[in-house]
Design a protein around this motif. Structure first.
Motif, PDB file in Angstrom:
ATOM      1  N   LEU A 110       0.510  -1.294   0.033  1.00 41.16           N
ATOM      2  CA  LEU A 110       0.260  -0.384  -0.240  1.00 41.16           C
ATOM      3  C   LEU A 110       1.531   1.348  -0.116  1.00 41.16           C
ATOM      4  O   LEU A 110       0.591   2.330  -0.910  1.00 41.16           O
ATOM      5  CB  LEU A 110      -0.774  -0.369   1.067  1.00 41.16           C
ATOM      6  N   LEU A 111       1.972   1.359   0.758  1.00 42.99           N
ATOM      7  CA  LEU A 111       2.702   2.501   0.471  1.00 42.99           C
ATOM      8  C   LEU A 111       3.245   2.343  -0.305  1.00 42.99           C
ATOM      9  O   LEU A 111       3.974   4.017  -1.188  1.00 42.99           O
ATOM     10  CB  LEU A 111       3.930   2.743   1.834  1.00 42.99           C
ATOM     11  N   ARG A 114       2.117   4.460  -3.508  1.00 46.69           N
ATOM     12  CA  ARG A 114       1.730   5.696  -1.704  1.00 46.69           C
ATOM     13  C   ARG A 114       0.461   6.400  -1.589  1.00 46.69           C
ATOM     14  O   ARG A 114      -0.267   7.131  -1.106  1.00 46.69           O
ATOM     15  CB  ARG A 114       1.079   7.134  -3.287  1.00 46.69           C
ATOM     16  N   MET A 115      -0.253   5.149  -0.719  1.00 45.53           N
ATOM     17  CA  MET A 115      -0.809   5.429   0.296  1.00 45.53           C
ATOM     18  C   MET A 115      -0.529   5.653   1.970  1.00 45.53           C
ATOM     19  O   MET A 115       1.119   6.085   2.376  1.00 45.53           O
ATOM     20  CB  MET A 115      -2.003   4.401   0.417  1.00 45.53           C
ATOM     21  N   HIS A 116      -1.024   6.109   2.422  1.00 44.64           N
ATOM     22  CA  HIS A 116      -0.182   6.328   4.013  1.00 44.64           C
ATOM     23  C   HIS A 116      -0.806   6.272   5.652  1.00 44.64           C
ATOM     24  O   HIS A 116      -2.120   5.287   5.180  1.00 44.64           O
ATOM     25  CB  HIS A 116       0.180   8.110   4.425  1.00 44.64           C
ATOM     26  N   PHE A 117      -0.503   5.686   6.791  1.00 46.15           N
ATOM     27  CA  PHE A 117      -1.295   4.743   7.719  1.00 46.15           C
ATOM     28  C   PHE A 117      -1.209   6.174   8.852  1.00 46.15           C
ATOM     29  O   PHE A 117      -0.073   6.671   8.847  1.00 46.15           O
ATOM     30  CB  PHE A 117      -0.437   3.769   8.357  1.00 46.15           C
ATOM     31  N   SER A 118      -2.182   6.429   9.073  1.00 44.80           N
ATOM     32  CA  SER A 118      -1.982   7.202  11.031  1.00 44.80           C
ATOM     33  C   SER A 118      -2.275   6.614  11.867  1.00 44.80           C
ATOM     34  O   SER A 118      -1.564   7.334  12.934  1.00 44.80           O
ATOM     35  CB  SER A 118      -3.238   8.837   9.889  1.00 44.80           C
ATOM     36  N   ALA A 132      -9.536  -1.164   6.401  1.00 50.10           N
ATOM     37  CA  ALA A 132      -9.758   0.153   5.858  1.00 50.10           C
ATOM     38  C   ALA A 132      -9.030   0.517   4.405  1.00 50.10           C
ATOM     39  O   ALA A 132     -10.376   0.921   3.352  1.00 50.10           O
ATOM     40  CB  ALA A 132     -10.352   1.596   7.041  1.00 50.10           C
ATOM     41  N   LEU A 133      -8.488   0.407   4.744  1.00 51.43           N
ATOM     42  CA  LEU A 133      -7.092   0.893   3.421  1.00 51.43           C
ATOM     43  C   LEU A 133      -7.775  -0.261   1.907  1.00 51.43           C
ATOM     44  O   LEU A 133      -7.864   0.043   1.149  1.00 51.43           O
ATOM     45  CB  LEU A 133      -5.845   1.159   4.037  1.00 51.43           C
ATOM     46  N   LEU A 134      -6.958  -1.121   2.322  1.00 48.66           N
ATOM     47  CA  LEU A 134      -8.086  -2.736   1.372  1.00 48.66           C
ATOM     48  C   LEU A 134      -9.294  -2.059   1.193  1.00 48.66           C
ATOM     49  O   LEU A 134      -9.784  -2.407  -0.321  1.00 48.66           O
ATOM     50  CB  LEU A 134      -7.790  -3.462   1.819  1.00 48.66           C
ATOM     51  N   ILE A 135     -10.692  -1.721   2.039  1.00 50.77           N
ATOM     52  CA  ILE A 135     -11.295  -1.860   1.588  1.00 50.77           C
ATOM     53  C   ILE A 135     -11.941  -0.347   0.702  1.00 50.77           C
ATOM     54  O   ILE A 135     -12.570  -0.493  -0.403  1.00 50.77           O
ATOM     55  CB  ILE A 135     -12.764  -1.303   2.593  1.00 50.77           C
ATOM     56  N   ASN A 136     -11.293   0.802   1.128  1.00 51.15           N
ATOM     57  CA  ASN A 136     -10.668   1.677  -0.400  1.00 51.15           C
ATOM     58  C   ASN A 136     -10.986   1.326  -1.476  1.00 51.15           C
ATOM     59  O   ASN A 136     -10.862   1.630  -1.723  1.00 51.15           O
ATOM     60  CB  ASN A 136     -10.444   2.727   0.582  1.00 51.15           C
ATOM     61  N   MET A 137      -9.861   0.513  -1.297  1.00 50.97           N
ATOM     62  CA  MET A 137      -9.616   0.463  -2.681  1.00 50.97           C
ATOM     63  C   MET A 137     -11.184  -0.429  -3.994  1.00 50.97           C
ATOM     64  O   MET A 137     -10.119  -0.592  -5.137  1.00 50.97           O
ATOM     65  CB  MET A 137      -8.244  -0.885  -2.554  1.00 50.97           C
ATOM     66  N   GLY A 138     -11.741  -0.774  -3.221  1.00 50.36           N
ATOM     67  CA  GLY A 138     -12.780  -1.198  -4.045  1.00 50.36           C
ATOM     68  C   GLY A 138     -13.586  -0.261  -4.550  1.00 50.36           C
ATOM     69  O   GLY A 138     -13.646   0.748  -4.455  1.00 50.36           O
TER      70      GLY A 138
END
Length: 479
Positions: A110-111, A114-118, A132-138
């Motif tokens: 994911l990084l 260019r995604m990021h973790f907060s 959640a980041l994986l869900i957002n990719m759908g």
């Protein structure tokens, strides 16, 4: 482990969410969180540590500020949650019951995109944020949840609070449960059906493995049908499920009594009384007492006023102390007796060794242990039901290493009931724990007492078998 509760109603539902979540408190001791959604006020979330305080004491004073007719609560033994997300799918909050073994691998991927973790906690990636980041990719929630199923090695069940209802998605092989409840003004989804009766819900049905549904106040919409295979965790019934809860319609306490009855009927051991280690050993002991025809007596009691929770702290030295502090022997019953005491499992053996010592100090003449599941020979890669970080923390694996050396890998001979290796291992466990005798349930009796076909029950920690959901998803979706 962890557990969650979500409710959606035609009226404000914070009381249902609060008390429903509290009924999952036996599933974790680290963190808890609540979130509600209101069309005018949006999402409202709070997260607290519950390592030193109980869920209710942390959240009760804040309830009046939660508004809305839908919400989620979570008891987490991993990361702080719920996570609130704003994405192309809309605004939503997500909670998970998950064990993600390839967090770093997915995070790196994911990084690189260019995604990021907060949501970092103790400098580690929050696995619910990763989900959640994986869900957002759908393209849709269903697409995103299927990406979670495809990518994650381990297991993951999810509740998602959206602006249009609550989405519930059960782990692809169904190792952890999600059960739907209904009442006149709405619906709920939870890990534990014991949350339903006192809140007025009727159990509607369990979600199937990999099934995805959306709950609205007026109905339940299926978004994805169940997968073709199931591997529900057998340890739900053995240990971490609450006695009043049902999984796949099978009650935990009824299963424990059935397993105890099977062992008691077949066991020729002579003894004066039977007792159960509270809480998860009690049902097995009652069944054993009935099957063997030996009276059940409370020779050891749990001090519930200040030690009511079944899970114990992650710190090993503190866990050992807590285990000793909360169980009190009853010398009036133990003195001069031959006692059969029943427990759910033996992991490290530390607590059991202390209990055996306590029984003898209390005057017991003989101490026989009867365990409601087979020996734990393999660590679980799918569900976080214990605090063990390595297979070598298991007393069975320590003994096998001592017998066979560091490089030994043929564990199947030790896992199969009745082999010379199995008998030698059990005898050594008994010797190290100071027991007069020791017997474990067989896998066959365990599965029979649950009542599901063996292929639908995960017994990996006992015999090394069990489908990997990551592999199963790939097999089920081959082009």
């Amino acid at each position: 482990m962890g557990g969650f509760f979500g409710a959606i109603s035609k009226k404000p539902c914070i009381n249902e969410v609060f008390y429903g979540t509290d009924y999952n408190s036996h599933l974790g001791t680290k963190r808890a969180g609540l979130v509600t959604f209101d069309p005018e006020k949006g999402f409202n979330r709070t997260i607290h540590s519950i390592e030193r305080d109980y869920f209710r004491s942390k959240f009760e004073d804040e309830l009046d500020r939660f508004v809305g007719n839908q919400g989620l609560g979570v008891i987490s033994d991993t990361d702080p949650q719920p996570i609130i997300v704003n994405s192309h799918l809309g605004r939503y909050a997500v909670v998970s019951v998950a064990k993600v073994n390839n967090t770093r691998e997915i995070a790196t991927e994911l990084l690189d995109k260019r995604m990021h973790f907060s949501e970092l906690s103790a400098n580690t990636i929050n696995q619910t944020e990763l989900i959640a980041l994986l869900i957002n990719m759908g393209e849709t929630f269903v697409d995103g949840i299927n990406l979670v199923y495809r990518k994650i090695k381990g297991s993951c069940s999810i509740l998602i609070l959206t602006e249009d209802g609550i989405i519930a998605a059960r782990d692809y092989l169904g190792r952890t449960p999600i059960v739907i409840g209904e009442k006149e003004d709405g619906y709920a989804a939870t890990s534990e059906t014991c949350a339903f009766p006192n809140l007025g819900y009727r159990r509607l049905r369990d979600l199937g493995p990999g099934e995805i549904v959306r709950l609205r106040a007026d109905g339940v919409e299926q978004m994805q049908p169940p997968a073709r295979r199931e591997q529900i965790c057998s340890f739900l019934w053995v240990y971490y499920g609450f006695p009043a809860s049902d999984y796949n319609g099978i009650n935990a306490e009824a299963m424990r009594e059935s397993a105890g009855r099977m062992m008691g009927t077949a066991d020729p051991t002579e003894a004066d009384c039977v007792c159960g280690i509270p809480d998860s050993g009690v049902g097995f002991a009652l069944g054993y007492s009935e099957g063997r025809g030996i009276p059940y007596q409370r020779a050891v009691l749990k001090y519930t006023p200040t030690w009511p929770r079944s899970f114990t702290p992650g710190n090993q030295s503190r866990r050992n102390l807590v285990a000793k502090m909360k169980l009190i022997p009853n010398r009036a019953i133990l003195d001069g007796k031959s006692v059969v005491f029943c427990d759910d499992s033996i992991v490290r053996g530390t607590q059991l060794r202390d209990n055996v010592s306590t029984f003898f100090e209390g005057g017991a003449r003989q101490v026989h242990a009867r365990i409601s599941c087979p020996p734990l020979v393999y660590g679980c890669p799918f569900v976080g039901f214990s605090a063990s970080k390595s297979d070598l923390e298991l007393i069975s694996r320590q003994i096998i290493r001592d017998f066979e050396g560091e490089d030994f890998t043929d564990f199947e001979r030790y896992a199969r009931t009745g082999t010379p290796e199995y008998e030698r291992m059990v005898a050594e466990i008994a010797r190290r724990l100071g027991l007069t005798t020791l017997k474990f349930s067989t896998i066959e009796d365990l599965v029979a007492s649950i009542g599901l076909p063996k292929c639908r029950v995960c017994t990996h920690c006992f015999d090394g078998t069990g489908l990997d959901p990551h592999t199963a998803y790939a097999e089920d979706h081959q082009a």
